[in-house]
Write an enzyme that holds these catalytic residues in place. Sequence first.
Site, PDB file in Angstrom:
ATOM      1  N   HIS A 105     -10.234   1.099   1.434  1.00 36.94           N
ATOM      2  CA  HIS A 105      -9.719   2.402   1.884  1.00 36.94           C
ATOM      3  C   HIS A 105     -10.868   3.374   2.167  1.00 36.94           C
ATOM      4  CE1 HIS A 105      -5.362   2.229   1.804  1.00 36.94           C
ATOM      5  NE2 HIS A 105      -5.324   1.838   0.540  1.00 36.94           N
ATOM      6  N   CYS A 141       0.840  -1.193   0.000  1.00 33.30           N
ATOM      7  CA  CYS A 141       0.000   0.000   0.000  1.00 33.30           C
ATOM      8  C   CYS A 141       0.880   1.250   0.000  1.00 33.30           C
ATOM      9  CB  CYS A 141      -0.912   0.007   1.231  1.00 33.30           C
ATOM     10  SG  CYS A 141      -2.087   1.377   1.261  1.00 33.30           S
ATOM     11  N   HIS A 180      -9.249  -3.691  -2.572  1.00 29.09           N
ATOM     12  CA  HIS A 180      -8.235  -2.950  -1.803  1.00 29.09           C
ATOM     13  C   HIS A 180      -8.613  -1.471  -1.734  1.00 29.09           C
ATOM     14  CE1 HIS A 180      -3.853  -2.090  -0.698  1.00 29.09           C
ATOM     15  NE2 HIS A 180      -4.318  -0.888  -1.020  1.00 29.09           N
ATOM     16  N   GLU A 181      -9.039  -0.913  -2.888  1.00 27.38           N
ATOM     17  CA  GLU A 181      -9.371   0.524  -2.932  1.00 27.38           C
ATOM     18  C   GLU A 181     -10.666   0.833  -2.193  1.00 27.38           C
ATOM     19  OE1 GLU A 181      -5.925   0.503  -4.898  1.00 27.38           O
ATOM     20  OE2 GLU A 181      -6.917   1.978  -3.666  1.00 27.38           O
TER      21      GLU A 181
HETATM   22  O1  LIG Z   1      -4.596   1.937  -2.279  1.00 24.17           O
HETATM   23  C1  LIG Z   1      -3.727   1.826  -3.352  1.00 24.17           C
HETATM   24  N1  LIG Z   1      -2.418   1.484  -2.994  1.00 24.17           N
HETATM   25  O2  LIG Z   1      -2.041   1.661  -1.760  1.00 24.17           O
HETATM   26  C2  LIG Z   1      -1.489   1.065  -4.019  1.00 24.17           C
HETATM   27  C3  LIG Z   1      -1.339  -0.441  -4.093  1.00 24.17           C
HETATM   28  C4  LIG Z   1      -2.590  -1.104  -4.529  1.00 24.17           C
HETATM   29  C5  LIG Z   1      -2.617  -2.594  -4.435  1.00 24.17           C
HETATM   30  C6  LIG Z   1      -1.465  -3.367  -4.233  1.00 24.17           C
HETATM   31  C7  LIG Z   1      -1.571  -4.760  -4.169  1.00 24.17           C
HETATM   32  C8  LIG Z   1      -2.813  -5.363  -4.292  1.00 24.17           C
HETATM   33  C9  LIG Z   1      -3.942  -4.588  -4.496  1.00 24.17           C
HETATM   34  C10 LIG Z   1      -3.831  -3.211  -4.563  1.00 24.17           C
HETATM   35 NI    NI Z   2      -3.610   1.089  -0.530  1.00 23.14          NI
END
Ligand SMILES: OCN(O)CCCc1ccccc1
Ligand code: NI
Length: 183
Positions: free
Chosen positions: A157, A110, A153-154
């Site tokens: 957040h 992240c 993942h987003e």
């Molecule tokens: O929130 C976005 N971020 O922190 C960048 C990395 C995004 C991400 C990395 C690995 C698996 C899924 C999503």
């Molecule tokens: Ni992230």
Amino acid sequence: MITMENIIREGHPTLRKVAEEVTLPASEQDKETLSLMIDYVKNSQDPEVSEKYGLRPGIGLAAPQINVAKRMIAIHVVDEKGVQHSYALFNPKIMSHSVEKSYLTSGEGCLSVDRSVPGIVPRYARIRVKATNLDGEQIDIRLRGLLAVVFQHEIDHLNGIMFYDHINESNPFQEPENAIAIE
Ligand SMILES: OCN(O)CCCc1ccccc1
Ligand code: NI
């Protein structure tokens, strides 16, 4: 443009807030913010631009990460066939999901976490998402694979959830049952 200075890091309270719905039609300011977010994600994956501005590469970005507690996400992923998938979305919502789980065998990272947190992050293998895009159109998409992982993942957040919240503390590499491993 958004650079690493604009990205808040774990410990900042905004990362643990539930972000507010964006009032639609989006204001010029919210459209500008989301446009800057998708630019960051694309720039961060460009070797020259990311090198020039010291951008840490990211396949997605959520507004809380730039200290904007609003429900906006930007995603740019080039898939295994080299096809580019770009999304700049307001108010994304997971409408339904599979029982089956999936996870990235490499784990997740992240931009707001300046350390490695090893472990399996169980995600829903398939999801259906409704949202409004930067052009104000409503979209309704079904996702699987890496895109499904990034979207979760987003959207996490936007709800104050960090990827490591999903890692099994007692056995970080315990494979969730009935799950697809994504290399
Ligand atoms: O929130 C976005 N971020 O922190 C960048 C990395 C995004 C991400 C990395 C690995 C698996 C899924 C999503
Ligand atoms: Ni992230």
